[in-house]
Design a protein around this motif. Structure first.
Motif, PDB file in Angstrom:
ATOM      1  N   MET A   1     -78.932 140.893   4.983  1.00  0.00           N
ATOM      2  CA  MET A   1     -78.209 140.897   6.232  1.00  0.00           C
ATOM      3  C   MET A   1     -76.826 140.288   5.983  1.00  0.00           C
ATOM      4  N   ASP A   2     -75.844 140.842   6.590  1.00  0.00           N
ATOM      5  CA  ASP A   2     -74.463 140.406   6.450  1.00  0.00           C
ATOM      6  C   ASP A   2     -74.263 139.024   7.084  1.00  0.00           C
ATOM      7  N   ALA A   3     -73.538 138.142   6.417  1.00  0.00           N
ATOM      8  CA  ALA A   3     -73.318 136.778   6.913  1.00  0.00           C
ATOM      9  C   ALA A   3     -72.612 136.765   8.267  1.00  0.00           C
ATOM     10  N   ALA A   4     -71.692 137.683   8.486  1.00  0.00           N
ATOM     11  CA  ALA A   4     -70.984 137.737   9.771  1.00  0.00           C
ATOM     12  C   ALA A   4     -71.952 138.056  10.908  1.00  0.00           C
ATOM     13  N   VAL A   5     -72.934 138.895  10.634  1.00  0.00           N
ATOM     14  CA  VAL A   5     -73.947 139.229  11.645  1.00  0.00           C
ATOM     15  C   VAL A   5     -74.799 137.997  11.945  1.00  0.00           C
ATOM     16  N   VAL A   6     -75.197 137.273  10.905  1.00  0.00           N
ATOM     17  CA  VAL A   6     -76.003 136.057  11.086  1.00  0.00           C
ATOM     18  C   VAL A   6     -75.220 135.039  11.916  1.00  0.00           C
ATOM     19  N   GLU A   7     -73.947 134.851  11.608  1.00  0.00           N
ATOM     20  CA  GLU A   7     -73.124 133.906  12.362  1.00  0.00           C
ATOM     21  C   GLU A   7     -72.987 134.313  13.819  1.00  0.00           C
ATOM     22  N   ALA A   8     -72.805 135.597  14.070  1.00  0.00           N
ATOM     23  CA  ALA A   8     -72.697 136.076  15.449  1.00  0.00           C
ATOM     24  C   ALA A   8     -74.004 135.856  16.209  1.00  0.00           C
ATOM     25  N   LEU A   9     -75.118 136.124  15.553  1.00  0.00           N
ATOM     26  CA  LEU A   9     -76.418 135.920  16.194  1.00  0.00           C
ATOM     27  C   LEU A   9     -76.691 134.436  16.424  1.00  0.00           C
ATOM     28  N   GLN A  40     -82.348 124.899  10.440  1.00  0.00           N
ATOM     29  CA  GLN A  40     -82.443 126.072   9.559  1.00  0.00           C
ATOM     30  C   GLN A  40     -82.191 127.339  10.347  1.00  0.00           C
ATOM     31  N   VAL A  41     -81.703 128.317   9.625  1.00  0.00           N
ATOM     32  CA  VAL A  41     -81.678 129.691  10.117  1.00  0.00           C
ATOM     33  C   VAL A  41     -82.401 130.491   9.044  1.00  0.00           C
ATOM     34  N   ARG A  42     -83.564 130.995   9.400  1.00  0.00           N
ATOM     35  CA  ARG A  42     -84.365 131.780   8.451  1.00  0.00           C
ATOM     36  C   ARG A  42     -83.965 133.243   8.600  1.00  0.00           C
ATOM     37  N   VAL A  43     -83.486 133.789   7.499  1.00  0.00           N
ATOM     38  CA  VAL A  43     -82.926 135.137   7.511  1.00  0.00           C
ATOM     39  C   VAL A  43     -83.888 136.098   6.835  1.00  0.00           C
ATOM     40  N   SER A  44     -83.999 137.264   7.422  1.00  0.00           N
ATOM     41  CA  SER A  44     -84.802 138.351   6.873  1.00  0.00           C
ATOM     42  C   SER A  44     -83.897 139.576   6.764  1.00  0.00           C
ATOM     43  N   ALA A  45     -84.413 140.614   6.244  1.00  0.00           N
ATOM     44  CA  ALA A  45     -83.640 141.857   6.165  1.00  0.00           C
ATOM     45  C   ALA A  45     -83.449 142.472   7.551  1.00  0.00           C
ATOM     46  N   LEU A  46     -84.329 142.119   8.467  1.00  0.00           N
ATOM     47  CA  LEU A  46     -84.259 142.679   9.814  1.00  0.00           C
ATOM     48  C   LEU A  46     -83.718 141.665  10.807  1.00  0.00           C
TER      49      LEU A  46
END
Length: 56
Positions: A1-9, A40-46
């Motif tokens: 997942m793109d870091a910019a998307v994670v930050e926006a979410l 924490q922010v747990r990141v997945s592909a989805l």
């Protein structure tokens, strides 16, 4: 997942929790807000599997 998307979410999640925390904070100033509020922010592909762990 793109870091910019994670930050926006993450910003959206913080905003839902307390809009004042991110009011008038520029994108490049979010790091201290995230560090103060999130453990924490747990990141997945989805996007649907992104998990936020809040500080208590």
């Amino acid at each position: 997942m793109d870091a910019a998307v994670v930050e926006a979410l993450a910003r959206n999640a913080v905003e839902r929790r307390d809009r004042r925390q991110v009011a008038d904070v520029p994108v490049n100033g979010l790091r201290p807000v995230f560090k103060r509020l999130l453990c924490q922010v747990r990141v997945s592909a989805l996007e649907q599997e992104l998990t936020f762990v809040w500080r208590t």
